[in-house]
Design a protein around this motif. Structure first.
Motif, PDB file in Angstrom:
ATOM      1  N   VAL A 178      37.798  -9.276  -1.807  1.00 37.13           N
ATOM      2  CA  VAL A 178      36.498  -9.133  -1.144  1.00 37.13           C
ATOM      3  C   VAL A 178      36.144  -7.654  -0.991  1.00 37.13           C
ATOM      4  O   VAL A 178      34.983  -7.254  -1.172  1.00 37.13           O
ATOM      5  CB  VAL A 178      36.517  -9.818   0.242  1.00 37.13           C
ATOM      6  N   PHE A 179      37.129  -6.838  -0.692  1.00 39.05           N
ATOM      7  CA  PHE A 179      36.877  -5.403  -0.559  1.00 39.05           C
ATOM      8  C   PHE A 179      36.362  -4.826  -1.876  1.00 39.05           C
ATOM      9  O   PHE A 179      35.423  -4.023  -1.902  1.00 39.05           O
ATOM     10  CB  PHE A 179      38.159  -4.693  -0.131  1.00 39.05           C
ATOM     11  N   HIS A 180      36.966  -5.243  -2.999  1.00 36.61           N
ATOM     12  CA  HIS A 180      36.543  -4.753  -4.305  1.00 36.61           C
ATOM     13  C   HIS A 180      35.128  -5.217  -4.631  1.00 36.61           C
ATOM     14  O   HIS A 180      34.335  -4.480  -5.223  1.00 36.61           O
ATOM     15  CB  HIS A 180      37.526  -5.220  -5.382  1.00 36.61           C
ATOM     16  N   GLU A 181      34.820  -6.464  -4.249  1.00 33.76           N
ATOM     17  CA  GLU A 181      33.451  -6.986  -4.468  1.00 33.76           C
ATOM     18  C   GLU A 181      32.430  -6.083  -3.768  1.00 33.76           C
ATOM     19  O   GLU A 181      31.376  -5.764  -4.318  1.00 33.76           O
ATOM     20  CB  GLU A 181      33.318  -8.401  -3.899  1.00 33.76           C
ATOM     21  N   ARG A 182      32.731  -5.691  -2.552  1.00 38.60           N
ATOM     22  CA  ARG A 182      31.765  -4.946  -1.731  1.00 38.60           C
ATOM     23  C   ARG A 182      31.690  -3.471  -2.087  1.00 38.60           C
ATOM     24  O   ARG A 182      30.630  -2.851  -1.988  1.00 38.60           O
ATOM     25  CB  ARG A 182      32.136  -5.065  -0.250  1.00 38.60           C
ATOM     26  N   ASN A 183      32.824  -2.880  -2.499  1.00 37.91           N
ATOM     27  CA  ASN A 183      32.858  -1.430  -2.649  1.00 37.91           C
ATOM     28  C   ASN A 183      33.086  -0.931  -4.073  1.00 37.91           C
ATOM     29  O   ASN A 183      32.908   0.259  -4.347  1.00 37.91           O
ATOM     30  CB  ASN A 183      33.955  -0.847  -1.749  1.00 37.91           C
ATOM     31  N   GLY A 184      33.526  -1.841  -4.946  1.00 36.73           N
ATOM     32  CA  GLY A 184      33.741  -1.455  -6.332  1.00 36.73           C
ATOM     33  C   GLY A 184      34.981  -0.612  -6.565  1.00 36.73           C
ATOM     34  O   GLY A 184      35.173  -0.081  -7.655  1.00 36.73           O
ATOM     35  N   ILE A 185      35.818  -0.449  -5.567  1.00 34.17           N
ATOM     36  CA  ILE A 185      37.035   0.338  -5.722  1.00 34.17           C
ATOM     37  C   ILE A 185      38.233  -0.468  -5.234  1.00 34.17           C
ATOM     38  O   ILE A 185      38.099  -1.426  -4.469  1.00 34.17           O
ATOM     39  CB  ILE A 185      36.970   1.675  -4.962  1.00 34.17           C
ATOM     40  N   VAL A 186      39.399  -0.060  -5.703  1.00 29.62           N
ATOM     41  CA  VAL A 186      40.639  -0.738  -5.332  1.00 29.62           C
ATOM     42  C   VAL A 186      41.076  -0.272  -3.951  1.00 29.62           C
ATOM     43  O   VAL A 186      40.999   0.921  -3.635  1.00 29.62           O
ATOM     44  CB  VAL A 186      41.749  -0.438  -6.354  1.00 29.62           C
ATOM     45  N   CYS A 187      41.514  -1.209  -3.127  1.00 29.55           N
ATOM     46  CA  CYS A 187      42.004  -0.867  -1.785  1.00 29.55           C
ATOM     47  C   CYS A 187      43.510  -0.608  -1.861  1.00 29.55           C
ATOM     48  O   CYS A 187      44.277  -1.478  -2.269  1.00 29.55           O
ATOM     49  CB  CYS A 187      41.721  -2.014  -0.821  1.00 29.55           C
ATOM     50  N   ASN A 188      43.922   0.603  -1.483  1.00 30.22           N
ATOM     51  CA  ASN A 188      45.342   0.972  -1.575  1.00 30.22           C
ATOM     52  C   ASN A 188      46.078   0.934  -0.237  1.00 30.22           C
ATOM     53  O   ASN A 188      47.245   1.262  -0.171  1.00 30.22           O
ATOM     54  CB  ASN A 188      45.467   2.387  -2.163  1.00 30.22           C
ATOM     55  N   SER A 189      45.394   0.580   0.825  1.00 25.01           N
ATOM     56  CA  SER A 189      46.037   0.628   2.146  1.00 25.01           C
ATOM     57  C   SER A 189      46.857  -0.622   2.447  1.00 25.01           C
ATOM     58  O   SER A 189      47.685  -0.613   3.348  1.00 25.01           O
ATOM     59  CB  SER A 189      44.981   0.829   3.234  1.00 25.01           C
ATOM     60  N   LEU A 190      46.620  -1.699   1.691  1.00 23.17           N
ATOM     61  CA  LEU A 190      47.305  -2.969   1.988  1.00 23.17           C
ATOM     62  C   LEU A 190      48.615  -3.068   1.208  1.00 23.17           C
ATOM     63  O   LEU A 190      48.805  -3.982   0.407  1.00 23.17           O
ATOM     64  CB  LEU A 190      46.394  -4.151   1.635  1.00 23.17           C
ATOM     65  N   GLU A 191      49.511  -2.128   1.447  1.00 27.29           N
ATOM     66  CA  GLU A 191      50.731  -2.101   0.640  1.00 27.29           C
ATOM     67  C   GLU A 191      52.003  -2.090   1.486  1.00 27.29           C
ATOM     68  O   GLU A 191      53.050  -1.689   1.020  1.00 27.29           O
ATOM     69  CB  GLU A 191      50.714  -0.872  -0.281  1.00 27.29           C
ATOM     70  N   LYS A 192      51.934  -2.500   2.727  1.00 32.28           N
ATOM     71  CA  LYS A 192      53.127  -2.477   3.574  1.00 32.28           C
ATOM     72  C   LYS A 192      54.086  -3.580   3.154  1.00 32.28           C
ATOM     73  O   LYS A 192      53.697  -4.735   2.966  1.00 32.28           O
ATOM     74  CB  LYS A 192      52.735  -2.643   5.042  1.00 32.28           C
ATOM     75  N   ASP A 193      55.346  -3.221   3.016  1.00 35.16           N
ATOM     76  CA  ASP A 193      56.372  -4.155   2.568  1.00 35.16           C
ATOM     77  C   ASP A 193      56.557  -5.280   3.605  1.00 35.16           C
ATOM     78  O   ASP A 193      56.793  -5.014   4.789  1.00 35.16           O
ATOM     79  CB  ASP A 193      57.681  -3.391   2.372  1.00 35.16           C
TER      80      ASP A 193
END
Length: 520
Positions: free
Chosen positions: A368-383
C-alpha cells in the motif's frame, strides 16, 4: 638471585649503567659485575653466570661479537643486550644473528635501560613458567580451538567424528562422557563480562552441588554479544530431568540478579559430540518461541514436538488491513493488528506460522505504501526473532504504520529533494542519468521524474546540466585546463556536445570564455 654483567672498555659507561640500574625502583637486581673487554667479560660470565649481559661491541683484546659467539656455544638462554653508536648498526645486525635480544643506543638513557631490562625480566619469567602453568596455557589454547570448532558447528557446517578429532586435539579430555546438551541464555541487550562471569559461577555451583557423584564437564561459548551457550557433557547415569531443574534454577537466579531480561532454552540430550550441530538447531529453535512465552522460566525443545504449521492470515484480513491503510484509518488498522496478533491465537502452533504471519502483514503495508508513494519502504525490516514479546511486535507494527500513513511520513520527506540534489552534485562527474539516481533512492523511473520536477522546479536533465556547466566554468578559469579535459571532468565525453551546452548556458563558447578570462 638476579645478576647483570656490564662489559665496556670505557669505565665511565660501566659505572653510569651500574648507577642507573641501582636507581631503578621497578628493577630488583642483586649483583652487578663489570668488565673492560670481551676476554674479561667471558671470564666474569663463567665465574658468575649472570642472567643478563650488557656489552659493547668494539673493544680491545676481544670484541663483543667474539665474546657472544663463545657464550652462545655453551649457553643459548642468557639474555644479551648490545651497546651501539649511530655508526655501528652493521655490528648490531651481526649481534642479533648471534642471539642478542635487544640493543641500547649510546648515550644510554635510564628510560631505555628500564624498558629493555623489564622486557627481558618479563620474558624470562614467562619462559620459566611452571609445568602447571604450561598445562593451563595448553588448556586455554585447546579451548580457543574448541570455540573455533563450535563456531563452525553452530554455523550449520556438517562435521564427522573423525574431522572433529582432527580439528580439536585432546577434545576427548575436555569431554570424556557420552551425553551432550546445550543451554542457551539470551539477554535483551549486550552481556557485560561481569554478568557473564556471574552466570558462569552460578551455573558451575549449581552443577557441582547437584552432581557430586558424577562430575559434569561444561564449556561456555559466546556466539553473539547478547547470548551465551553452555555446552554440557555428562554421564548417562545422570537423569536428564535433573539438568532441567538445575537449568531452571540458573535462569531464575539470572533474572533476579541481573538488570537485564533473560530468556532460556534447552535442547534435548543426545549421545556423541557429532550431535552438537543438531543440538544447536534444537536450542535455537526453542529460543525462537520466547516471543510466545516471555514469562516462562525455561523453554525446552522437547515441549515443542506436538506443534503444527497453520496459515493464520486469510485474504479478507489482508483486504481489511490494506483498506484501512489506504484510507489512513490508523485506529482501525491498530484494532486489526491486535486481533491478528492476539496471544491466544498461537497455542499449539509453530513459530514458523507466526513468523509467516508477521511477514505477510509487513508485505501488505509495503504494497500500500508503494501504491501511494511510488517508492520502496525500507523501514519495515526489523528481524522477527529480535522481538521479546508479542506486545513489542504489535507496538512496532502500529508505530511504523502510523508514521507511514498518518501524514508524518510526508513531513519526513522535506529534505529528500535536497538529498537528491546533493547526490547529483557529488556524482555529476560520473556517467549518471535519471535511472541511476532513481535507483539510488529506491524509486521507480517514472515516479522519480515526476517527484524531482515537482520539488526542484525543473526536470532532472536540466538540473544535471546546470550543475555540470557551473563546474566546467570553474575549471576553465584555470588557463592551463584544456577544453576536452574540462568536458571529461564534468562527466561529458563528447567535446562538441560539451561546447554546444556551454554556449547554451552562458552565451559564449568555452574557448572564448577562457580567452576572455585570461585577459583580465
Amino acid at each position: 638471585m638476579t645478576k647483570i654483567l656490564i662489559i665496556d672498555d670505557e669505565d665511565l659507561i660501566c659505572q653510569g649503567i651500574t648507577s642507573m640500574i641501582q636507581r631503578l625502583d621497578s628493577i630488583a637486581v642483586d649483583e652487578i659485575y663489570t668488565a673492560g673487554n670481551g676476554k674479561e667479560g667471558l671470564s666474569q660470565y663463567h665465574l658468575h653466570q649472570p642472567d643478563i649481559v650488557i656489552t659493547d661491541i668494539r673493544m680491545p683484546v676481544m670484541d663483543g661479537l667474539e665474546m657472544m659467539k663463545q657464550i652462545r656455544q655453551i649457553d643459548q638462554e642468557v639474555s644479551i643486550v648490545v651497546l651501539s653508536g649511530y655508526a655501528e648498526f652493521d655490528y648490531v645486525k651481526q649481534a642479533f644473528l648471534l642471539g642478542a635480544v635487544d640493543y641500547l643506543l649510546k648515550p644510554v638513557t635510564i628510560e631505555e635501560l628500564e624498558r629493555v631490562i623489564n622486557r627481558i625480566f618479563l620474558e624470562q619469567k614467562q619462559t620459566a613458567a611452571s609445568d602447571e602453568d604450561q598445562l593451563r596455557e595448553k588448556e586455554r589454547y585447546r579451548r580457543a580451538v574448541l570455540d573455533n570448532f563450535l563456531h563452525k558447528v553452530f554455523s550449520w557446517q556438517q562435521l564427522t567424528v573423525s574431522s572433529i578429532l582432527d580439528q580439536v586435539e585432546g577434545i576427548e579430555l575436555l569431554f570424556p562422557y557420552t551425553n551432550f546438551c546445550l543451554l542457551q541464555l539470551r539477554a535483551t541487550g549486550k552481556l557485560s563480562s561481569l554478568t557473564l562471569d556471574s552466570l558462569t559461577r552460578t551455573f558451575t555451583v549449581c552443577l557441582d552441588t547437584r552432581f557430586k557423584e558424577y562430575p559434569v564437564r561444561t564449556h561456555r561459548f559466546l556466539p553473539k554479544n547478547d547470548e551465551v551457550i553452555f555446552l554440557v557433557n555428562f554421564s548417562p547415569k545422570i537423569e536428564f530431568d535433573n539438568f532441567i531443574k538445575c537449568f531452571q534454577q540458573v535462569t531464575v537466579k539470572a533474572r533476579e540478579s541481573a538488570d537485564q531480561r533473560f530468556f532460556a532454552a534447552v535442547s534435548n540430550c543426545q549421545a556423541g559430540i557429532e550431535s552438537l550441530g543438531r543440538l544447536y538447531k534444537q536450542v535455537d529453535t526453542a529460543m525462537a518461541y520466547k516471543i510466545l512465552y516471555p514469562e516462562q522460566t525455561l523453554i525446552t525443545y522437547a515441549s515443542l514436538d506436538a506443534r503444527k504449521d497453520q496459515p493464520l492470515l486469510d485474504p479478507n484480513q489482508i483486504l481489511s488491513l490494506k483498506a484501512a491503510l489506504r484510507a489512513a484509518h490508523i485506529t482501525q488498522f491498530n484494532t486489526l493488528i491486535d486481533e491478528i496478533f492476539m496471544d491466544s491465537r498461537f497455542a499449539g502452533l509453530t513459530i514458523a506460522s507466526v513468523h509467516d504471519l508477521y511477514l505477510s502483514v509487513l508485505l501488505a503495508i509495503s504494497e500500500v505504501f508503494h501504491e501511494r508513494n511510488g517508492i520502496v519502504c525500507n523501514s519495515l525490516e526489523k528481524d522477527f526473532f529480535s522481538f521479546a514479546t508479542l506486545s513489542e511486535l504489535r507496538i512496532f507494527i502500529k508505530n511504523e504504520a502510523g508514521a507511514l500513513f498518518s501524514g508524518r511520513y510526508k513531513e519526513n520527506q522535506v529534505g529528500l529533494i535536497h538529498l537528491m540534489m546533493n547526490y547529483i552534485k557529488d556524482h555529476y562527474s560520473e556517467d549518471i542519468d535519471m535511472s541511476t539516481v532513481a535507483e539510488a533512492f529506491s524509486m521507480s523511473y517514472s515516479y522519480f521524474s515526476k517527484y524531482f520536477k515537482e520539488e526542484a522546479g525543473m526536470n532532472f536533465s536540466d538540473y544535471l546540466n546546470q550543475v555540470r556547466m557551473e563546474a566546467a566554468k570553474n575549471l576553465l578559469d584555470d588557463p592551463s585546463c584544456k577544453i576536452y579535459q574540462a568536458a571529461h571532468q564534468v562527466g561529458i565525453d563528447n567535446s562538441k556536445y560539451f561546447a554546444r551546452l556551454f554556449h547554451q548556458y552562458f552565451g559564449i563558447s568555452p574557448k572564448a570564455y577562457q580567452q576572455k578570462t585570461n585577459r583580465r
